[in-house]
Scaffold this active site. Structure first.
Site, PDB file in Angstrom:
ATOM      1  N   CYS A   1      -8.116  52.485 -30.816  1.00  0.00           N
ATOM      2  CA  CYS A   1      -8.634  53.748 -31.364  1.00  0.00           C
ATOM      3  C   CYS A   1      -9.901  54.172 -30.620  1.00  0.00           C
ATOM      4  O   CYS A   1     -10.109  55.365 -30.366  1.00  0.00           O
ATOM      5  CB  CYS A   1      -8.939  53.604 -32.852  1.00  0.00           C
ATOM      6  SG  CYS A   1      -7.507  53.233 -33.887  1.00  0.00           S
TER       7      CYS A   1
ATOM      8  N   CYS B   1     -10.489  49.040 -34.879  1.00  0.00           N
ATOM      9  CA  CYS B   1      -9.331  49.240 -34.001  1.00  0.00           C
ATOM     10  C   CYS B   1      -9.798  49.529 -32.573  1.00  0.00           C
ATOM     11  O   CYS B   1     -10.309  50.620 -32.284  1.00  0.00           O
ATOM     12  CB  CYS B   1      -8.476  50.389 -34.532  1.00  0.00           C
ATOM     13  SG  CYS B   1      -7.161  50.920 -33.434  1.00  0.00           S
TER      14      CYS B   1
END
Length: 324
Positions: free
Chosen positions: A82, A79
């Site tokens: 993230c 991700c």
């Protein structure tokens, strides 16, 4: 754990209110017990950011949340957002110096936790306070927004839950203060747990009787007083037609019972200021026994929300002005 959502913008989650009082009392007991044993020392800055998995969730998040807010960062290696958000959260965890702990959960390795929190996409950030889960934000967020959210979180944790955070010492050994102190069991814990289970199961009569049993032995027991006020409130609104109750209150603004029933629904629905304001306005419009009934119901609702809540403080002042 099945997380309960709790909004910091005003909604009253009755289970969270109960947890607030319970967590505050147990945290104080735990700190006192740790002090007597010579423990409860400072934690290292390294202990403010931890990796958590399903096996350690209860210890590292649920138990820890009775001492300090735990912010959960749900992330994954693949991700990209993230990877931008996580370093900001880690830096802020150290900067806030023990006002919250950051728990990082890899969703690929802990899919059960992801499902329990109902997460549809990452990054997703939650907090757990006194065992109660609440969503903070999902997706990318700017640092200013994150700071504002964290400021609100730590304020709510302190004012409503009595959680003032951890003491941080840069010289402390990492891991030295990571295990939460366990409060000693109280004499009424079994009875209070039974009452709470009845409350959660919707057995209001059973919960009311169980709380009354505790209060018959310990009239000042704060958890039983709060639980009884909650159970009685929920029992009163069971079976009410909200639309009819609100229409009746609108049609009869000076009718004490109509306004009392609407205020109960307001509070259960999370409209705290509306419930308080409705009853204070009714105090101004009524006299005699009707006025006393409204005032007493308002005092009962204060008990449900909690004496330390700033909305209760403001409403008490407004009530005094209405009465005198």
């Amino acid at each position: 754990m099945q997380p309960r959502n709790m909004s910091m913008s005003g909604v009253v989650d009755l289970a969270a209110v109960k947890a607030a009082q319970e967590a505050k009392a147990k945290a104080e007991q735990a700190r006192a017990e740790a002090a007597r044993q010579g423990g409860g020392g400072a934690v290292s800055p390294a202990d403010l950011v931890i990796d958590v998995d399903e096996a350690g969730f209860e210890r590292d998040v649920l138990q820890r949340s009775t001492e300090v807010p735990v912010v959960i960062d749900f992330w994954a290696e693949w991700c990209q957002p993230c990877k931008q958000l996580s370093p900001v959260l880690e830096r802020l965890a150290v900067e806030y110096n023990g006002r919250f702990v950051l728990a990082k959960i890899d969703v690929d390795a802990n899919q059960m936790l992801m499902q329990q929190f109902g997460i549809q996409g990452i990054p997703a950030v939650f907090a757990v306070v006194a065992g109660q889960a609440l969503p903070l934000f999902q997706g990318a967020a700017g640092e200013a927004q994150i700071r504002q959210t964290l400021d609100q979180l730590v304020t709510v944790a302190e004012q409503r839950f009595g959680l003032t955070g951890l003491t941080v010492d840069p010289e402390a050994e990492p891991g030295g203060g990571q295990a939460p102190a366990q409060a000693p069991a109280g004499p009424y814990d079994a009875a209070l747990n039974a009452a709470a289970q009845a409350l959660d199961a919707g057995d209001m009569g059973g919960a009311i009787q169980a709380y009354k049993n505790v209060l018959s032995d310990d009239p000042a027991n704060p958890e039983a007083k709060l639980g009884l006020a909650q159970a009685e409130l929920l029992q009163r609104v069971q079976g009410l037609d909200a639309q009819l109750v609100r229409k009746d209150a609108a049609d009869r603004p000076t009718d004490a019972q109509a306004q009392i029933a609407a205020a109960d629904l307001d509070l259960v629905g999370g409209h705290v200021e509306d419930a308080f304001g409705r009853l204070i306005d009714t105090v101004r419009r009524t006299t005699g026994e009707d006025r006393d009934a409204v005032r007493l119901r308002l005092l009962e609702l204060f008990e449900v929300v909690g004496a330390e809540d700033p909305r209760v403080t403001a409403a008490r002042r407004a009530l005094a002005r209405a009465l005198f």
